[in-house]
Enzyme design. Structure first.
Site, PDB file in Angstrom:
ATOM      1  N   LYS A   3      11.052  -6.291 -23.008  1.00  0.00           N
ATOM      2  CA  LYS A   3      11.564  -5.497 -24.082  1.00  0.00           C
ATOM      3  C   LYS A   3      12.660  -4.356 -23.684  1.00  0.00           C
ATOM      4  O   LYS A   3      12.525  -4.025 -22.440  1.00  0.00           O
ATOM      5  CB  LYS A   3      10.116  -4.687 -24.525  1.00  0.00           C
ATOM      6  CG  LYS A   3      10.307  -3.808 -25.709  1.00  0.00           C
ATOM      7  CD  LYS A   3       8.798  -3.378 -26.357  1.00  0.00           C
ATOM      8  CE  LYS A   3       9.139  -2.501 -27.507  1.00  0.00           C
ATOM      9  NZ  LYS A   3       7.528  -2.005 -27.850  1.00  0.00           N
TER      10      LYS A   3
ATOM     11  N   SER B 109       6.678  -3.004 -32.399  1.00  0.00           N
ATOM     12  CA  SER B 109       8.020  -2.904 -32.057  1.00  0.00           C
ATOM     13  C   SER B 109       8.766  -3.823 -31.146  1.00  0.00           C
ATOM     14  O   SER B 109       9.991  -3.612 -30.888  1.00  0.00           O
ATOM     15  CB  SER B 109       8.295  -1.250 -31.615  1.00  0.00           C
ATOM     16  OG  SER B 109       7.704  -1.220 -30.346  1.00  0.00           O
TER      17      SER B 109
ATOM     18  N   SER C  85       2.416  -2.822 -31.272  1.00  0.00           N
ATOM     19  CA  SER C  85       3.776  -3.171 -30.843  1.00  0.00           C
ATOM     20  C   SER C  85       3.775  -4.321 -30.136  1.00  0.00           C
ATOM     21  O   SER C  85       4.745  -5.295 -30.249  1.00  0.00           O
ATOM     22  CB  SER C  85       4.525  -2.136 -30.265  1.00  0.00           C
ATOM     23  OG  SER C  85       4.765  -0.914 -31.162  1.00  0.00           O
TER      24      SER C  85
END
Length: 549
Positions: free
Chosen positions: A132, A209, A233
């Protein structure tokens, strides 16, 4: 030059930088990209058709299988890395999932590994791992989707501890993946990188996210990647792409030198964990990071722990809680069907039983409210300031976080009060757990997660009521795929029986997705949760469950 043109020009520079790192022979023409985007439910097959059979064999494999092939010298690190770099490049051009590309660096490292092969291979030797965006890697940006943070590559001293661990374990870092600006949204969009689509069905959002991770792994562009979770997320993108995603207990995987929004927020903290196609790979990865790297030695927030990488045998008189609804929002028929499948399997198994998990709707509401209040405690000032630095416009998905005409930021006393309410809510859930007879206290609980996907622009038509509470409670939670939506079997929801306006909105949106047929075949995601520190238990039970389903 105007501010307006300046931010747009900087966006183009970043996109050009990203595009320049894709080999010319891996670039798709506009006709092919349009064709792949229009064939919304078949991206995996279409990407397969653009790759060689040997590449597909590698990218459809598992970490454990590739490790065995490396040990037997049936594959080289270069072959494995090249296959994933090629596939990731193709996927990105369709769904827009990469924020940083390190293909050249990854291939150079793979060649070095092949030329300097040790007698005993480290645990993740030659395995490409995706990250990420917020994980700091030397030499590349960590933008968090903010334009003002681009073109500021991180130094060696800024590299995240977890990245250093991955290097020590022999992993090859080859990409970083997209996030929504600030990472405080469940839809992955930014002015800098654009919109990230779902790789299972391009009609829908990838979630967020960790949306770039979910989309990349969902289409076999990576076997495993790291995400973070402060309000779903990891679990949301995992659910939306049919993956396994672990939100660990706080203090399991090191967060040291990982960039974040709201740094210093200790009440309802963010955690870092893996998303993977294969549960055995996920458990193996966790055992490597925790048992071998022992993060508590270097990161003071990490807790000493041993992670069980393989056991699926459950103890006698095992109890599974089934959560069919919180009394605020009814889960859709697909989730009810999946929960019933799990409940029936448990009750048919000797030495196991299922019980109803039914905490009060008042407690569910309080947990949900606490998470939302914590997220906007500064009235959105941090997010607003980051946008103002570059002059880029605030995204619609973040407007609920920026309280332009709302209350001022929390005072210290108000924050203390919120922290006290979090503790009280955690204790109330513990009291509910202890209210069961000792022989009926659940070892794990199976719960809905996302309920349903959403189309681009429809983020606020869904709910996080089955997600946020486990962040407040600090319960480990593992997102698991359990079948897929069948429009004929699952059918419409009765909007006249809605519990409240929010419930009616959710039911109406579900009916729209069913009537359009878009949701047919979409993954059903549930989550396995357990009280704080029981990370091993959720993984062990999920392994048992998937050996039976």
């Amino acid at each position: 030059m105007t501010v307006h043109s300046t931010w747009k020009e900087k966006v183009q520079l970043k996109k050009d930088q990203l595009n320049s790192k894709i080999k010319d022979e891996w670039k798709l023409n506009s006709t092919t990209i349009t064709r792949l985007k229009n064939d919304k439910k078949n991206l995996i097959k279409n990407i397969d058709d653009l790759c060689s059979s040997s590449e597909n064999q590698i990218t459809h494999s598992t970490i454990m299988a590739l490790r065995q092939a490396l040990e037997a010298k049936e594959l080289s690190c270069h072959e494995i890395t090249a296959a994933f770099c090629h596939r990731a490049a193709l996927i990105h051009q369709v769904v827009n999932c990469l924020s940083e590309i390190m293909f050249s660096e990854a291939l150079r490292l793979a060649d070095y590994y092949d030329s300097n092969r040790p007698a005993i291979l480290p645990p993740l030797y030659g395995i490409p791992i995706s990250l990420k965006d917020q994980c700091n890697v030397e030499g590349v940006d960590t933008s968090l989707g903010y334009l003002c943070r681009t073109f500021k590559p991180k130094t060696k001293n800024e590299e995240s501890l977890i990245v250093s661990f991955l290097r020590d374990l022999g992993a090859i870092i080859f990409v970083k993946t997209t996030v929504p600006s600030s990472m405080m949204a469940t839809d992955t969009q930014s002015n800098t990188f654009g919109y990230t689509y779902n790789s299972i069905n391009l009609s829908f959002s990838s979630g967020g996210s960790s949306g770039g991770e979910g989309s990349l792994i969902g289409a076999h562009g990576s076997l495993l990647g790291l995400g973070t979770d402060i309000g779903g997320s990891i679990r949301i993108p995992s659910s939306y792409q049919g993956l396994f995603g672990l939100k660990p207990t706080f203090g399991r995987v090191p967060y040291l030198r990982v960039d974040n929004s709201f740094e210093g927020r200790e009440t309802i903290p963010s955690v870092i964990g893996p998303l993977a196609r294969d549960l055995s790979d996920l458990r193996y990865f966790m055992s490597c990071v925790i048992n071998i790297c022992q993060p508590w030695v270097q990161d003071v927030k990490c807790i000493p722990y041993h992670f069980d990488s393989s056991t699926s045998k459950l103890h006698d008189n095992y109890v599974v809680g089934i959560w069919y609804g919180d009394g605020v929002i009814d889960p859709p028929p697909s989730d009810i069907r999946a929960l019933k499948t799990c409940e029936d399997l448990v009750n048919k198994t000797k030495g196991m039983k299922a019980v109803k998990w039914e905490p009060s709707s008042e407690l569910s509401r309080e947990l949900f409210d606490l998470a939302n209040e914590a997220d906007v405690a500064d009235s959105g000032n941090e997010i607003k300031n980051e946008f103002e630095i570059s002059g880029e416009p605030l995204l619609d998905i973040l407007k609920p976080m920026v309280l332009e005409n709302g209350r001022p930021p929390y005072t210290v006393n108000e924050w203390w009060d919120l922290t006290k309410r979090v503790y009280n809510a955690q204790q109330l859930m513990r009291d509910y757990y202890l209210s069961f007879p000792e022989s009926e206290r659940p070892d794990v609980i199976i719960s809905p997660t996302t309920l349903m996907p959403f189309r681009p622009g429809d983020m606020l038509k869904t709910t996080l009521r089955y997600i946020l509470l486990f962040n407040v409670l600090n319960f480990p939670s593992l997102s698991i795929p359990v079948g897929s939506v069948d429009c004929q079997i699952d059918g419409l929801m009765d909007t006249t029986s809605a519990l409240n306006p929010e419930d009616k909105m959710i039911k109406t949106y579900w009916n729209d997705l069913i009537q359009s047929g878009e949701i047919d075949g979409f993954p059903i995601g549930l989550q396995v949760v357990s009280p704080t520190f029981n990370d091993n238990e959720v993984c062990k039970f999920a392994s048992w469950l998937f050996s039976k389903i």
